[in-house]
Write a protein that holds these residues in place. Sequence first.
Motif, PDB file in Angstrom:
ATOM      1  N   ALA A   1       0.828  -1.209   0.000  1.00  0.00           N
ATOM      2  CA  ALA A   1       0.000   0.000   0.000  1.00  0.00           C
ATOM      3  C   ALA A   1       0.862   1.258   0.000  1.00  0.00           C
ATOM      4  O   ALA A   1       0.553   2.236  -0.705  1.00  0.00           O
ATOM      5  N   THR A   2       1.952   1.231   0.771  1.00  0.00           N
ATOM      6  CA  THR A   2       2.857   2.397   0.834  1.00  0.00           C
ATOM      7  C   THR A   2       3.456   2.670  -0.535  1.00  0.00           C
ATOM      8  O   THR A   2       3.515   3.820  -0.991  1.00  0.00           O
ATOM      9  N   ASP A   3       3.894   1.597  -1.216  1.00  0.00           N
ATOM     10  CA  ASP A   3       4.472   1.776  -2.556  1.00  0.00           C
ATOM     11  C   ASP A   3       3.429   2.339  -3.523  1.00  0.00           C
ATOM     12  O   ASP A   3       3.735   3.220  -4.337  1.00  0.00           O
ATOM     13  N   LYS A   4       2.218   1.816  -3.435  1.00  0.00           N
ATOM     14  CA  LYS A   4       1.147   2.301  -4.319  1.00  0.00           C
ATOM     15  C   LYS A   4       0.879   3.785  -4.084  1.00  0.00           C
ATOM     16  O   LYS A   4       0.723   4.565  -5.020  1.00  0.00           O
TER      17      LYS A   4
ATOM     18  N   VAL B   1      -5.359   2.170  -2.901  1.00  0.00           N
ATOM     19  CA  VAL B   1      -5.035   0.995  -2.069  1.00  0.00           C
ATOM     20  C   VAL B   1      -6.162  -0.044  -2.088  1.00  0.00           C
ATOM     21  O   VAL B   1      -6.069  -1.055  -1.382  1.00  0.00           O
ATOM     22  N   ARG B   2      -7.168   0.230  -2.898  1.00  0.00           N
ATOM     23  CA  ARG B   2      -8.304  -0.706  -2.944  1.00  0.00           C
ATOM     24  C   ARG B   2      -7.786  -2.079  -3.397  1.00  0.00           C
ATOM     25  O   ARG B   2      -7.006  -2.194  -4.316  1.00  0.00           O
TER      26      ARG B   2
ATOM     27  N   THR C   1       2.311  -0.082  13.104  1.00  0.00           N
ATOM     28  CA  THR C   1       1.923  -1.336  12.456  1.00  0.00           C
ATOM     29  C   THR C   1       0.710  -1.192  11.542  1.00  0.00           C
ATOM     30  O   THR C   1       0.467  -2.045  10.695  1.00  0.00           O
ATOM     31  N   SER C   2      -0.047  -0.080  11.709  1.00  0.00           N
ATOM     32  CA  SER C   2      -1.288  -0.009  10.938  1.00  0.00           C
ATOM     33  C   SER C   2      -1.501   1.339  10.264  1.00  0.00           C
ATOM     34  O   SER C   2      -2.601   1.620   9.785  1.00  0.00           O
ATOM     35  N   SER C   3      -0.466   2.183  10.204  1.00  0.00           N
ATOM     36  CA  SER C   3      -0.667   3.524   9.628  1.00  0.00           C
ATOM     37  C   SER C   3       0.370   3.830   8.557  1.00  0.00           C
ATOM     38  O   SER C   3       1.497   3.324   8.589  1.00  0.00           O
ATOM     39  N   ILE C   4      -0.069   4.680   7.642  1.00  0.00           N
ATOM     40  CA  ILE C   4       0.862   5.223   6.643  1.00  0.00           C
ATOM     41  C   ILE C   4       0.739   6.737   6.701  1.00  0.00           C
ATOM     42  O   ILE C   4      -0.367   7.290   6.729  1.00  0.00           O
ATOM     43  N   ARG C   5       1.911   7.388   6.779  1.00  0.00           N
ATOM     44  CA  ARG C   5       1.910   8.856   6.888  1.00  0.00           C
ATOM     45  C   ARG C   5       2.340   9.428   5.538  1.00  0.00           C
ATOM     46  O   ARG C   5       3.329   8.963   4.963  1.00  0.00           O
TER      47      ARG C   5
ATOM     48  N   LEU D   1      -7.308  15.208  -2.433  1.00  0.00           N
ATOM     49  CA  LEU D   1      -6.669  13.999  -2.967  1.00  0.00           C
ATOM     50  C   LEU D   1      -7.139  12.722  -2.270  1.00  0.00           C
ATOM     51  O   LEU D   1      -6.838  11.612  -2.732  1.00  0.00           O
ATOM     52  N   LEU D   2      -7.906  12.892  -1.187  1.00  0.00           N
ATOM     53  CA  LEU D   2      -8.285  11.730  -0.382  1.00  0.00           C
ATOM     54  C   LEU D   2      -8.955  10.600  -1.178  1.00  0.00           C
ATOM     55  O   LEU D   2      -8.569   9.435  -1.039  1.00  0.00           O
ATOM     56  N   PRO D   3      -9.963  10.910  -2.012  1.00  0.00           N
ATOM     57  CA  PRO D   3     -10.614   9.812  -2.764  1.00  0.00           C
ATOM     58  C   PRO D   3      -9.612   9.039  -3.611  1.00  0.00           C
ATOM     59  O   PRO D   3      -9.688   7.823  -3.711  1.00  0.00           O
TER      60      PRO D   3
END
Lengths: 392, 312
Positions: free
Chosen positions: B243-246, B282-283, B261-265, B274-276
């Motif tokens: 997900a981070t790479d995407k 990451v879908r 362990t569960s977040s990406i900044r 840009l949120l949507p």
Amino acid sequence: MLRALFVVSRLELRARFMDGTAVLTALLAPIVLASLFGFALGGDDPPLRATVGFVDLDGGEFPSSVRREVLSAKELDGMLTLRDFATEKDAQQTLDDGDIGAAIVFPSGFSQDVGAGRGGKVTVLTSPETPLAGVVASSIVDRISALVDARTLAVKASLDAGVPADKVKEFVERNGASGPALTLESDPMAGGKVDLSVYYGSGMAALFAFFVVGTSVRSLLTERNLGTLNRMRAAPIRPWIPIVGKGVVGFLLALVSVCAVWASSVLLFGSTWGDPLAVFALWTAHVLAAAAITMLVASRAKTDSQADGLIMGVSFVFAFLGGSLVPMYNLPDLLQKVALLTPNGWTSTGLTELAGGGGGLATVAGPIAALCGMALVAGGIAALGFRKGLLG
Amino acid sequence: MTATLSCTGLSKRYGDILAVQDVGFFIEKGEAYGLLGPNGAGKTTAISMLVGLLQPDTGSVQVCGHDLAADPLAAKAKIGYVPQEIALYPDLTGRENLRFFGRLYGLPRRELAKRIDEVLDFVGLSDRADGKIDTYSGGMKRRINIGAALLHRPEVLILDEPTVGVDPQSRKAILDGVEQLVADGMSLLYTSHYMEEVERVCKRVGIIDHGKVIAEGTRKELVSTLGSADRVELVLDGDLDVATDKLRAVEGVTEAVRAGTSSIRLIVNEGSHLLPTLIAAVRGIAVVTAVEVIEPDLEAAFLHLTGNKLRD
């Protein structure tokens, strides 16, 4: 700066008392071990086999008489061999090669000078590698010196009393100061016994001097780990203060340690270590060399545990090779030579000369110079190591 | 205003590695300056040169007008150094530790006794002064560690990670104390892994990375380097590495790093718009369970400038 040095030294001394080093390592352990060795093994003189060179440049009655008496002395039967040389240079060369242990040189005109009341001087050539032969040769010459002094005094007195010069010899010999005849004392080591309690006492003292001074030096690395060394270095003090402050304490504790072993040996066994001033000077030089060598080890170590292991290893190797654990005369010839690469070897040699020969500071000038040389070289390399490492 | 501490052109090389390269900054009297950088950025090497523990290969350090190389004793007398480790003797009491270090600064006996009491009071350890250091809690050790640097009333206090491993209560006490010192006119150089501490204590911040100071300024100036960027934190359930790479590949995303362990900044341009796109990216890889758009702060600026989280 002296105040900062004092502050660091005071803390180090306190630490050594708090961790027990000052009492256990510096006093109890070496005294107890030296005493145990002394009780178990002390009292016997080391076996003596010596070849002494004999250089007679005089050709008169004195050297002949000395040779006759030495060869006929029962006390030296099987122990001492005389070997003749034509010149002092030949004797010195052979001594340097290790083929003889010492040499006695009678100069040209010696007997004539003594007979005329002018006195005379006999030279003894010695080698630090064979101290016991040197002790025997010196003992013989001491005895000759006493006879020469007596004879010279008698001739002068006779001349002053009006005895004609051509009649003095006969007059003196008739009245008791007769001969160049030499009577050896039963104990060829006039300066005192080289008792094994001295060997083992000095050996333990020499070994533990490394441990004691090593503990203070090692604590530099402990302080580096704690971060307190850097905190000290960030203070407005000279960079060498922490090292010297600790080194001074290690040096003094080690000096107290060797002196305590010396004192206990004298009190418990009645051992004679020789002239106190010379013994003290020799020990001071030994501890100085030990301090510099342990500093060198610490300057190369990365951790205090590594320093511990290295100091322990170096201390035992030096002790073994240098005659602190096994008397040097029991070591093979090669190891006896290697011994002189160690401070322990020079200290052991010097103490043997002092305990056996009864000399003073001049007798141990060589060993002291060698020890100071080692201290200078090791200390210099250590200083460079500290600049790059601990203080880099 | 005159600089209490300044350095110019500081460099230090270890073999092939250039640990510090041409570092220079100044701290004015009564100013608190923060030095931020990821691990291995050269902070400790720089500080070691500033307090005289390391000789720089090039450059110079001036402390209250004294050149550290030419007049080290005068310069060091003006510095209070709080090392990162607890640099105290564990077998001695707090008071004995303070006495020892105070004596190294040449304080007379009576004056030193008075200063020790003042410092113990300041760090709140008067009642534990005669206990051995190894009986202290981590926070108490940290406080006495700072106290040992204050005895000689330095012009500039250099603190290297002073709150590492302490409980929140002790951290608060330490930060309150540090702020008090600055309020009283002491200059301060502060390094910490805790961004919020630096934001709270320091007026200006230098960001050091790969041995160089890459940015310097007030919090506002540093945050302005982000432009219109926002910090977005996504809480996800799934394969966070993929997900981070995407997310990093999404246009408008300037930085994306794992946070826990569960977040990406993320640092993104116009985050709310840009949120949507981010959620769509990451879908199939992870499910977004929470989203937070955070106003740009010093941590976002740090992330933007170095590409690393401060605690990496």
